[in-house]
Design a protein around this motif. Structure first.
Motif, short mmCIF file in Angstrom:
data_model
loop_
_atom_site.label_atom_id
_atom_site.label_comp_id
_atom_site.label_asym_id
_atom_site.label_seq_id
_atom_site.Cartn_x
_atom_site.Cartn_y
_atom_site.Cartn_z
N ARG A 611 -98.78 -8.55 -48.38
CA ARG A 611 -98.97 -7.47 -49.36
C ARG A 611 -99.96 -6.43 -48.83
O ARG A 611 -99.87 -5.25 -49.17
CB ARG A 611 -99.49 -8.04 -50.67
CG ARG A 611 -98.53 -8.93 -51.42
CD ARG A 611 -99.06 -9.27 -52.80
NE ARG A 611 -98.20 -10.21 -53.53
CZ ARG A 611 -98.27 -10.43 -54.83
NH1 ARG A 611 -99.17 -9.78 -55.56
NH2 ARG A 611 -97.47 -11.30 -55.42
N GLU A 614 -97.97 -4.03 -44.59
CA GLU A 614 -96.51 -3.96 -44.75
C GLU A 614 -95.76 -4.05 -43.43
O GLU A 614 -94.53 -4.19 -43.42
CB GLU A 614 -96.13 -2.67 -45.47
CG GLU A 614 -96.65 -2.62 -46.91
CD GLU A 614 -96.23 -1.35 -47.63
OE1 GLU A 614 -95.63 -0.46 -46.97
OE2 GLU A 614 -96.48 -1.25 -48.85
N ASN A 684 -97.84 -13.29 -59.64
CA ASN A 684 -98.85 -12.26 -59.39
C ASN A 684 -100.22 -12.60 -59.99
O ASN A 684 -101.15 -11.79 -59.91
CB ASN A 684 -98.41 -10.88 -59.91
CG ASN A 684 -97.18 -10.37 -59.19
OD1 ASN A 684 -97.07 -10.49 -57.97
ND2 ASN A 684 -96.23 -9.82 -59.94
#
Length: 767
Positions: A611, A614, A684
């Protein structure tokens, strides 16, 4: 974990001379021979779901019991744990948002808690002295019976490497404490002082009292301190020998709370009880035996996942053991109307202690109280039995038709057992679970040409390769990894590639995804594949060393040495993707290989780093083996089992969702249990953070997140793609790593190394 007395029981007689241990019978009053009547039964009392990490139960003068949950506060029960109510307190806000190591309530209602880190505002206001904003250390909070609160700094600092980790009230209200360095103190809350009593080598775990004797469990002995005379009592060698056996790995306490071994005073001042995974034992001080009163194989004590928070000897020869909140309180009461040991026995065997098997045994015996589960470990921690001797002994038993019913085949010669017809076909058991219950590709990896399945792992570890998306895209094989390493070095004269500079570690990393190719169908080593392996790994290793930055290499070596000093297996960590991947953002490597076995602090390290950057991606880590996976807890049923139906029922339960959801050596092979693993937290959700020390000696915080749906689907697609189990016999792999190290270091040529490996392997296989 365990407990009983007063009827015939098996006694564990520890013959101290030579530290030899043997089992015997102690024919006490009311005893009978094997097959007699009477044993302890368990009554379970659930704890409130709100209770998490806690300081264990403590008893008050008014007859109530209390538990201080570090995250929720004070809970009290007036009926010995059957029902609970939460109470509001003035002191709880002072420990709520910090790391609490211990918190207990004394018989008069005094509360003592040990906290580490920064003080919250509530504690800062209650502290007599001014506390700087950036102050960090260990401090204690005392909630007094009159409602006042004291915050005391005893002088422990983080740089000291210690703090108060254990607190225990005596029945007369005196408070005692232990720190991480093994020092035991008496605490005076009124005078805000500590009085050191003695030091336990390498730390102390569980503490309790027997009259005026303070007892503390050390890693290799029981410390007994006379509080009236102020001296340590003579050692009880018979007890110390038992402790050395039970705590052979040196663990005396768990960071999540609880202890592997507990001790308590008995019905007389010269009687003590000891509880651990093998059961509860009674010992008379000065005596030459310890007597088993509760068999771990017939109780929660034998559960590999359980740990003891508190233990108490009750009136009427009953016992109360407080386990972690998921288990709760268990009362042990003797029932004279049931057999002392069930008539049916199921024999489970593993070469080494295995927590997954322990968990399965616990689950099975709760549902089958009429079966005695005998779990035997071939190689105990004390090293008294070598691997070769353990296997020879097992083979002799199996060939004589007297061996175990269910085998954990990790470390055992699976191919030889299969060829000699020593294992039953598991296919009927697996089919009874339903066609979609298990990952079909994992079952397929263990399916023989005739459709039979002679062994199957309870869980798997998944090898991953992490790095620049284009770069790892070209690393689809061992030769591809070598070509990419050389390509990188051609354009980057300095910097880590994998960040691994030890020859043996490099061999083990790539051997983890290659070794299945080293053995031919006839069981002999394939010299061509060994040659290829040594050639390609040497290319990678040479590329790594040719651009090594001296300072980086030295720092990584220092970190490894520091981990070893804390008892951490640094070499094993370098086979884990979650460890190696951290070296990419730190600037020590550009690519990371290794396996993942869980989500928290493992897969989430990989997905969270992706995350942040990239340009990074991950794929299945393949070497000489395509789409490999690492099986763990490999299960088989003996072809000569005398209890085929019970053995099949046990194996069926091992692969059922309820048992598999509690297996943590790898990802479950049961689909439902696998999916439940991702459902532990919301996608998340914050999973904590870690501070990374970068190559430029600055720090960077890495936030960890629970995988979201896309990340979960991606990883699951890789799991569904796996097809080749890597389970080459350990002894053959060690030959490759030992000789291969000399090849990588330039002490032998590839040809010489291959010849030596094949020669030694031929001799080994002939034996």
């Amino acid at each position: 974990m365990r407990g009983k007395i007063g009827v015939l029981l098996l006694a564990l007689v520890l013959v101290v001379s030579g530290c030899r241990m043997q089992k015997d019978q102690d024919m006490g009053e009311g005893s009978s021979s094997n097959g007699g009547m009477g044993r302890y039964e368990e009554t379970f009392y659930e704890m409130p779901k709100e209770i998490n990490r806690n300081g264990g139960i403590t008893w008050q003068k008014d007859g109530s019991v209390s538990v201080i949950s570090f995250g929720e506060g004070l809970f009290r029960s007036d009926d010995e744990g059957k029902t609970w109510k939460k109470e509001e307190t003035i002191w709880f806000p002072m420990i709520e948002e910090v790391y609490c190591l211990a918190a207990v309530m004394g018989p008069d209602g005094t509360v003592a808690a040990s906290c580490s880190g920064k003080m919250p505002e509530a504690a800062r206001e209650a502290c007599k002295k001014e506390v700087p904003e950036d102050w960090e250390g260990n401090y204690c909070i005392f909630g007094m019976p009159d409602g006042s609160v004291k915050v005391v700094d005893f002088g422990f600092r983080q740089e000291d490497g210690t703090c108060i980790s254990t607190l225990m009230f005596k029945e007369d209200g005196r408070l005692f404490a232990g720190d991480f360095q093994g020092k035991i103190y008496e605490v005076d809350a009124e005078k805000e002082s500590l009085r050191e009593l003695f030091t336990a080598e390498r730390g102390a775990g569980y503490m309790d009292f027997s009259g005026e004797i303070l007892m503390a469990v050390g890693y290799d002995r029981l410390y007994r301190y006379d509080l009236q005379e102020g001296v340590l009592m003579p050692q009880e060698e018979i007890v110390d020998a038992y402790i050395r056996q039970e705590l052979a790995d040196g663990t005396v306490s768990y960071t999540s709370g609880g202890f592997p071994l507990a001790v308590a005073g008995g019905e007389k001042e010269d009687v003590i009880y000891i509880a651990g995974k093998d059961g509860m034992y009674r010992h008379v001080i000065g005596g030459s035996t310890i007597e088993q009163v509760i068999d771990g194989g017939l109780s929660t004590l034998g559960d590999s996942q359980s740990c003891i928070y508190r233990m108490k000897v009750l009136a009427g020869q009953e016992f109360l053991i407080v386990y972690q909140p998921s288990i709760g309180l268990v009362r042990y009461s003797f029932n004279e109307q049931i057999p002392s040991r069930p008539d049916r026995e199921l024999w489970i065997y593993s070469l080494q202690e295995n927590p997954s098997v322990r968990q399965a045994v616990t689950s099975f015996k709760k549902e089958h109280t009429d079966i005695y589960i005998r779990y035997e470990v071939g190689m105990e921690y004390d090293g008294s039995m070598t691997r070769e001797d353990a296997i020879k002994k097992l083979n002799t038993q199996v060939l004589a038709g007297e061996g175990p019913d269910v085998l954990l085949l990790d470390g055992l010669p699976l191919d030889a057992y299969t060829e000699k017809g020593m294992l039953r076909d598991l296919r009927p058991v697996l089919d009874s679970l339903g066609g979609e219950a298990l990952f079909p590709n994992i079952v397929g990896g263990f399916t023989a040409k005739d459709g039979a399945v002679y062994a199957l792992p309870m869980c798997i570890r998944v090898p991953l390769l992490v790095g620049d998306r284009e770069s790892i895209g070209r690393m689809d094989s061992l030769s591809g990894a070598a070509e990419e390493a050389e390509r990188f070095r051609d354009t980057n004269p300095e910097g880590g590639i994998f960040g691994i500079y030890d020859a043996e570690t490099m061999l083990r990393l790539f051997g983890m995804v290659s070794s299945e190719a080293w053995v031919r169908e006839d069981g002999q080593m394939d010299s061509d594949k060994i040659t290829e392996f040594l050639e390609q790994v040497k290319r990678i290793y040479d590329a790594e060393l040719s651009g090594a930055v001296t300072e980086q290499k030295a720092r990584l070596e220092e970190e490894a040495e520091e981990m070893v000093s804390y008892g951490i297996d640094a070499a094993r960590l370098q086979l884990e993707a979650c460890h190696n991947v951290l070296n990419i953002p730190r600037g020590y490597a550009r690519t990371a290989g290794g396996y993942v076995e869980s989500i928290q602090l493992c897969l989430d390290s990989v997905t969270s780093i992706l995350r942040v950057d990239e340009t990074l991606d991950y794929r299945i880590f393949s070497g000489q083996t395509e789409d490999p996976f690492l099986p763990k807890a490999l299960v088989g049923i003996s072809a000569v089992t005398k209890q085929p139906e019970d053995a099949e029922e046990f194996v069926r339960m091992m692969f059922g969702a309820d048992t598999q959801k509690d297996i943590y050596e790898g990802f479950p092979v049961n689909r439902k249990a696998y999916e439940a693993r991702f459902g532990v937290a919301e996608e998340n959700d914050s999973n904590g953070s870690m501070m990374l020390l970068l190559d430029n000696e600055t720090e960077q915080e890495l936030n960890l997140y629970w995988p979201n749906q896309a990340e979960r689907q991606k990883f699951t697609a890789f799991v569904e793609q796996l097809k080749t189990p890597v389970m080459t016999e350990d002894a053959l792999c060690e030959l490759v790593y030992e000789t291969g190290s000399k090849v990588l270091k330039g002490e032998q040529s590839v040809e010489e190394g291959t010849a030596e490996i094949v020669k030694k392997a031929t001799i080994y296989l002939a034996e």
